[in-house]
Design a protein around this motif. Sequence first.
Motif, short mmCIF file in Angstrom:
data_model
loop_
_atom_site.label_atom_id
_atom_site.label_comp_id
_atom_site.label_asym_id
_atom_site.label_seq_id
_atom_site.Cartn_x
_atom_site.Cartn_y
_atom_site.Cartn_z
N TYR A 165 0.83 -1.20 0.00
CA TYR A 165 0.00 0.00 0.00
C TYR A 165 0.87 1.26 0.00
O TYR A 165 2.03 1.23 0.38
CB TYR A 165 -0.94 -0.01 1.20
CG TYR A 165 -1.81 -1.24 1.23
CD1 TYR A 165 -2.86 -1.39 0.33
CD2 TYR A 165 -1.55 -2.28 2.11
CE1 TYR A 165 -3.64 -2.53 0.32
CE2 TYR A 165 -2.32 -3.43 2.10
CZ TYR A 165 -3.37 -3.56 1.20
OH TYR A 165 -4.12 -4.70 1.17
N ASP A 189 -5.60 6.65 -4.13
CA ASP A 189 -5.57 5.26 -4.60
C ASP A 189 -4.42 4.58 -3.85
O ASP A 189 -3.25 4.88 -4.09
CB ASP A 189 -5.35 5.22 -6.11
CG ASP A 189 -5.69 3.86 -6.69
OD1 ASP A 189 -6.86 3.65 -7.07
OD2 ASP A 189 -4.79 3.00 -6.75
N ASP A 240 -3.45 1.27 -3.39
CA ASP A 240 -2.78 0.03 -3.78
C ASP A 240 -1.50 0.34 -4.55
O ASP A 240 -1.52 1.10 -5.53
CB ASP A 240 -3.70 -0.83 -4.66
CG ASP A 240 -4.88 -1.38 -3.88
OD1 ASP A 240 -4.70 -1.78 -2.73
OD2 ASP A 240 -6.00 -1.40 -4.44
N THR A 249 0.34 -0.70 -7.07
CA THR A 249 0.26 -1.56 -8.26
C THR A 249 1.59 -1.56 -9.01
O THR A 249 2.48 -0.75 -8.73
CB THR A 249 -0.84 -1.05 -9.19
OG1 THR A 249 -0.49 0.29 -9.61
CG2 THR A 249 -2.20 -1.02 -8.50
N GLU A 250 1.68 -2.43 -10.00
CA GLU A 250 2.89 -2.47 -10.83
C GLU A 250 3.05 -1.16 -11.59
O GLU A 250 4.18 -0.67 -11.77
CB GLU A 250 2.83 -3.65 -11.80
CG GLU A 250 3.03 -5.00 -11.13
CD GLU A 250 4.33 -5.08 -10.33
OE1 GLU A 250 5.39 -4.67 -10.85
OE2 GLU A 250 4.29 -5.54 -9.18
N ASP A 251 1.95 -0.57 -12.05
CA ASP A 251 2.04 0.73 -12.74
C ASP A 251 2.55 1.82 -11.79
O ASP A 251 3.31 2.70 -12.20
CB ASP A 251 0.67 1.14 -13.30
CG ASP A 251 0.46 0.67 -14.73
OD1 ASP A 251 1.41 0.08 -15.30
OD2 ASP A 251 -0.64 0.88 -15.28
N LYS A 252 2.13 1.76 -10.54
CA LYS A 252 2.62 2.75 -9.58
C LYS A 252 4.11 2.55 -9.30
O LYS A 252 4.85 3.52 -9.17
CB LYS A 252 1.80 2.70 -8.28
CG LYS A 252 0.39 3.28 -8.42
CD LYS A 252 -0.10 3.77 -7.08
CE LYS A 252 -1.57 4.12 -7.13
NZ LYS A 252 -2.44 2.91 -7.20
N LYS A 253 4.54 1.30 -9.20
CA LYS A 253 5.97 1.05 -9.02
C LYS A 253 6.77 1.57 -10.22
O LYS A 253 7.83 2.18 -10.06
CB LYS A 253 6.23 -0.44 -8.81
CG LYS A 253 5.74 -0.97 -7.48
CD LYS A 253 6.01 -2.47 -7.38
CE LYS A 253 5.45 -3.06 -6.09
NZ LYS A 253 5.65 -4.53 -6.04
#
Length: 247
Positions: A71, A226, A228, A230-234
């Motif tokens: 998170y 948001d 989570d 996510t992979e896009d956030k990483k």
Amino acid sequence: MKKIRISAVSYTNTKPFLYGLQHSDIINDIDLSLDIPSDCAQKLIDDRADIGLIPVAATLDLPQWEIVSAYCIGAVGAVNSVFIFSNCAIEDVKTIQLDPQSRTSNNLARVLLKNFWQVQPKLVKDAPDYAVSTETATAFVQIGDRTFGKADQYPFVYDLSAEWLKFTGLPFVFAAWIANKPIPADFITAFNNALRLGLAHRKELLSELPHRADFDLEDYLMHKLDFDLTEDKKKALYLFLDYIKAL
């Protein structure tokens, strides 16, 4: 067993996480402190904390770091609490006063100014009253609860998370749970379970928060933020760090 020292941001956007930590058994295993973002980062840098919900730009000052949670504090598009407020269009701004409380948002502004808007205003770090802009060509960066209800007060308002999405097509991560040393796997599991509990109780949390006529807290906590990682956030996180390095 020695308690894990945790530093977390004291803004509204962190309250779901705090709710989860404070309503889980893990509260007995941690030493929790509430700080402004820049102080969270400094505690981790100085080894006065083991885990911090820190502005992601601060990872560049850590010799060792790892993400320890699924998170984060993030957004896909507008976040409604990280802005440049201005009296003129961004292309005409001559001076930008930076927010003393957050390195990440200041760096996000710098990345967008250089790479997206392609302008080079003067950047002021220690303006005496940085969050006041009476000069036509002076703007300022501001984050967190202090921005609530302010979007209608300036003719030009730029939500930096929304601008990042326009620039990159990616979401943005403002802060992540970062450790400066290895953390036991069983603690990380319990930690994530506590954070998940808090997110699941956002409705209850909202009922405890003071009502604001000038800001939609439910929309903010349930939709704009948001949480989570996510992979896009990483992907966005590491891309942002690369842009900072190139400044």
